[in-house]
Design an enzyme around this catalytic site. Structure first.
Site, PDB file in Angstrom:
ATOM      1  N   GLY A 155     -17.958   7.666  -2.591  1.00  0.00           N
ATOM      2  CA  GLY A 155     -16.962   7.800  -3.654  1.00  0.00           C
ATOM      3  C   GLY A 155     -17.038   6.590  -4.564  1.00  0.00           C
ATOM      4  N   ASN A 156     -15.878   6.090  -4.986  1.00  0.00           N
ATOM      5  CA  ASN A 156     -15.876   4.952  -5.906  1.00  0.00           C
ATOM      6  C   ASN A 156     -16.658   3.772  -5.329  1.00  0.00           C
ATOM      7  OD1 ASN A 156     -14.825   2.217  -6.713  1.00  0.00           O
ATOM      8  ND2 ASN A 156     -13.895   3.427  -8.327  1.00  0.00           N
ATOM      9  N   LYS A 164       0.869  -1.184   0.000  1.00  0.00           N
ATOM     10  CA  LYS A 164       0.000   0.000   0.000  1.00  0.00           C
ATOM     11  C   LYS A 164       0.896   1.221   0.000  1.00  0.00           C
ATOM     12  CE  LYS A 164      -4.463   0.872   0.180  1.00  0.00           C
ATOM     13  NZ  LYS A 164      -5.541   0.002  -0.280  1.00  0.00           N
ATOM     14  N   GLY A 174     -19.780   6.838   3.018  1.00  0.00           N
ATOM     15  CA  GLY A 174     -18.774   7.035   1.958  1.00  0.00           C
ATOM     16  C   GLY A 174     -19.523   7.023   0.636  1.00  0.00           C
TER      17      GLY A 174
HETATM   18  P1  NAD Z   1     -13.046   7.604  -2.721  1.00  0.00           P
HETATM   19  O1  NAD Z   1     -11.988   8.611  -2.530  1.00  0.00           O
HETATM   20  O2  NAD Z   1     -13.578   7.375  -4.067  1.00  0.00           O
HETATM   21  O3  NAD Z   1     -14.285   7.933  -1.749  1.00  0.00           O
HETATM   22  C1  NAD Z   1     -14.131   8.132  -0.373  1.00  0.00           C
HETATM   23  C2  NAD Z   1     -15.471   8.584   0.187  1.00  0.00           C
HETATM   24  O4  NAD Z   1     -15.402   8.571   1.608  1.00  0.00           O
HETATM   25  C3  NAD Z   1     -15.869  10.008  -0.219  1.00  0.00           C
HETATM   26  O5  NAD Z   1     -17.235  10.023  -0.564  1.00  0.00           O
HETATM   27  C4  NAD Z   1     -15.660  10.804   1.063  1.00  0.00           C
HETATM   28  O6  NAD Z   1     -16.530  11.922   1.158  1.00  0.00           O
HETATM   29  C5  NAD Z   1     -15.995   9.764   2.109  1.00  0.00           C
HETATM   30  N1  NAD Z   1     -15.455  10.071   3.418  1.00  0.00           N
HETATM   31  C6  NAD Z   1     -14.205  10.492   3.739  1.00  0.00           C
HETATM   32  N2  NAD Z   1     -14.126  10.688   5.065  1.00  0.00           N
HETATM   33  C7  NAD Z   1     -15.336  10.372   5.583  1.00  0.00           C
HETATM   34  C8  NAD Z   1     -15.898  10.360   6.885  1.00  0.00           C
HETATM   35  N3  NAD Z   1     -15.155  10.717   7.929  1.00  0.00           N
HETATM   36  N4  NAD Z   1     -17.192   9.976   7.028  1.00  0.00           N
HETATM   37  C9  NAD Z   1     -17.950   9.620   5.975  1.00  0.00           C
HETATM   38  N5  NAD Z   1     -17.469   9.599   4.718  1.00  0.00           N
HETATM   39  C10 NAD Z   1     -16.194   9.978   4.542  1.00  0.00           C
HETATM   40  O7  NAD Z   1     -12.455   6.255  -2.077  1.00  0.00           O
HETATM   41  P2  NAD Z   1     -12.858   4.744  -2.416  1.00  0.00           P
HETATM   42  O8  NAD Z   1     -11.946   4.258  -3.464  1.00  0.00           O
HETATM   43  O9  NAD Z   1     -14.333   4.641  -2.569  1.00  0.00           O
HETATM   44  O10 NAD Z   1     -12.413   4.026  -1.065  1.00  0.00           O
HETATM   45  C11 NAD Z   1     -13.273   3.952   0.076  1.00  0.00           C
HETATM   46  C12 NAD Z   1     -12.849   2.773   0.926  1.00  0.00           C
HETATM   47  O11 NAD Z   1     -12.928   1.583   0.134  1.00  0.00           O
HETATM   48  C13 NAD Z   1     -11.409   2.834   1.448  1.00  0.00           C
HETATM   49  O12 NAD Z   1     -11.345   2.220   2.720  1.00  0.00           O
HETATM   50  C14 NAD Z   1     -10.648   2.000   0.440  1.00  0.00           C
HETATM   51  O13 NAD Z   1      -9.441   1.483   0.972  1.00  0.00           O
HETATM   52  C15 NAD Z   1     -11.676   0.916   0.175  1.00  0.00           C
HETATM   53  N6  NAD Z   1     -11.457   0.188  -1.071  1.00  0.00           N
HETATM   54  C16 NAD Z   1     -11.537   0.816  -2.277  1.00  0.00           C
HETATM   55  C17 NAD Z   1     -11.295   0.083  -3.441  1.00  0.00           C
HETATM   56  C18 NAD Z   1     -11.406   0.686  -4.802  1.00  0.00           C
HETATM   57  O14 NAD Z   1     -11.315  -0.063  -5.790  1.00  0.00           O
HETATM   58  N7  NAD Z   1     -11.630   1.972  -4.944  1.00  0.00           N
HETATM   59  C19 NAD Z   1     -10.977  -1.285  -3.360  1.00  0.00           C
HETATM   60  C20 NAD Z   1     -10.930  -1.890  -2.115  1.00  0.00           C
HETATM   61  C21 NAD Z   1     -11.173  -1.147  -0.977  1.00  0.00           C
END
Ligand code: NAD
Length: 415
Positions: A219-220, A105, A217
């Site tokens: 996001g993605n 990571k 959350g």
């Molecule tokens: P992202 O940046 O696309 O979205 C993050 C989201 O979290 C945003 O909507 C943000 O507003 C929200 N957020 C941030 N702080 C917050 C809080 N304190 N309370 C509520 N919401 C909050 O990120 P992502 O890629 O969606 O990743 C989110 C989680 O999923 C992470 O833990 C990441 O490690 C995990 N993850 C993502 C992927 C991937 O393919 N993108 C794969 C495996 C795991």
């Protein structure tokens, strides 16, 4: 050391699972520390002409089952213990779903929302320059994570190829399709989560159209899972992002919410919803709650008041060890991060394989292979949890650890 240090959580999870191993134990210690941790200083000339130094990390936890693999996070709260923990979980995740990668990571301490596009590009390229010798298609393959995206992956690809003077698309995954990304990568994490959720709900006899869902959350992971669940007949009743949480008495249309967030910058103020505190959000009486943001959401302080029947951990590390114990006692079923969000790395693996073979798959092929991996991994882990009466998290760690230790046993541990 900070409370709920995620690296200590990861080490404790390894200890808890090691009690159920059916193979040699004394190599478990190897898995408690990353093999290499790199820390870099990144001096960037900002748009205002001043130099600013950012700090970045890459933790390479284990590569016995394949090249290191793991995302890159841009967030102001990034710290070395968080990155080390996330790298441990990557190793276990890849092994739990049988993907031939190890775990890594990376992260940079930065709030990317405060950078211009040009500053973000400079920072990304500086990071690649500093870690260049440690990454590569057969060494360590980065991907997106919190606040990084396909644009940032494209700069990583470009900078790596610029330095290496080679065309190496397989050095990074999560790329847009226009630069040799895979179809289906954007939705893979959420799609994988929905596949395992669906299987669990069938096992415990809950029907989709009776299931209400809260998602933290947007996001993605969060926005895509909302969209998929909505179209499958689940009722999305609450959503939270970094600015706050909203609840609806009816149902939230994720598509309209994405538009609202684009216009206003947050989910707050969406039609027919009321704003609630994080505390209230986590206690909502819903069928499924989906953490899809950051670590340490469920702790000793709040786990007892969680009312959801199922927790689908799309975020990495949302539950502390104490929260897990409370959920186990309360019979709240947790689909652990290393299974729930493994769809992302699974399709990253497909992307890497397509890049190396130069043979690009249809969306149907990507989705059907993802379905196979997630379904069979769920069955193996769920059965293991029933066999020993343990949580799905412990079971997933046991399945993963047996695979990693078998590899170390056969190869030798390098001593
Ligand atoms: P992202 O940046 O696309 O979205 C993050 C989201 O979290 C945003 O909507 C943000 O507003 C929200 N957020 C941030 N702080 C917050 C809080 N304190 N309370 C509520 N919401 C909050 O990120 P992502 O890629 O969606 O990743 C989110 C989680 O999923 C992470 O833990 C990441 O490690 C995990 N993850 C993502 C992927 C991937 O393919 N993108 C794969 C495996 C795991």
């Amino acid at each position: 050391m900070a409370k709920n240090n995620p690296f200590l959580t990861a080490q404790k999870q390894i200890d808890l699972a090691s009690k159920y191993l059916e193979i040699d134990h004394d190599l478990v210690e190897i898995l408690k520390e990353p093999q290499r941790v790199v820390e870099v200083a990144l001096p960037i000339r900002m748009d205002n002409g001043k130099i600013k130094i950012f700090r970045g990390f890459r933790s390479q936890h284990n590569n016995y089952r394949g090249p290191y693999k793991g995302g890159i996070r841009f967030h102001p709260d990034v710290n070395i213990d968080e990155i080390k923990a996330l790298s441990v979980w990557m190793t276990f995740k890849c092994a739990a779903v049988g993907i031939p990668f190890g775990g890594a990571k990376g992260g940079i301490i930065v709030d990317p929302h405060k950078l211009s596009k040009a500053e973000k590009e400079k920072l990304t390229r500086a990071y690649v320059d500093k870690i260049f010798e440690f990454i590569g298609p057969y060494k360590d393959i980065p991907a997106p994570d919190v606040y990084t995206d396909g644009q940032i992956m494209s700069w990583i690809l470009d900078e790596y190829n610029h330095i290496s003077r080679e065309h190496n698309p397989a050095v990074v995954t999560g790329k847009p399709v226009a630069v040799e990304g895979s179809l289906g990568r954007d939705t893979a994490t959420s799609m994988g989560g929905v596949i395992v959720l669906d299987k669990l709900l069938k096992r415990i006899g809950i029907e989709r159209d009776k299931a209400s869902v809260a998602i933290q959350g947007f996001g993605n992971a969060g926005a895509n899972v909302a969209d998929i669940l909505y179209h499958q007949g689940f009722k999305i009743v609450a959503v939270a992002d970094s600015k706050g949480a909203i609840v609806s008495r009816n149902q939230i249309d994720p598509h309209a919410l994405v538009e609202h967030k684009k216009k206003t910058g947050s989910v707050i103020g969406f039609e027919s919803t009321r704003t609630v505190s994080t505390d209230e959000f986590l206690k909502l009486d819903v069928t499924v709650i989906i953490p899809a943001a950051l670590e340490n959401v469920f702790t000793a302080e709040n786990a007892d008041s969680v009312k959801a029947k199922v927790i689908l951990e799309l975020a990495n590390g949302p539950s502390t060890i104490e929260a897990d114990e409370i959920f186990h006692k309360k019979k709240i079923l947790v689909i652990p991060d290393i299974l729930a969000n493994a769809g992302g790395v699974t399709v990253s693996y497909f992307e890497w394989a397509q890049n190396l073979s130069r043979d690009y798959w249809t969306l149907e092929k990507v989705e059907s292979r993802l379905q196979e991996v997630m379904s069979s991994s769920f069955e193996t882990i769920y059965e293991k949890s029933l066999q020993h009466s343990i949580t799905m998290r412990v079971a997933a760690f046991v399945v993963a650890m047996e695979r990693i230790l078998s590899s170390i046993n056969l190869r030798g541990n390098g001593n």
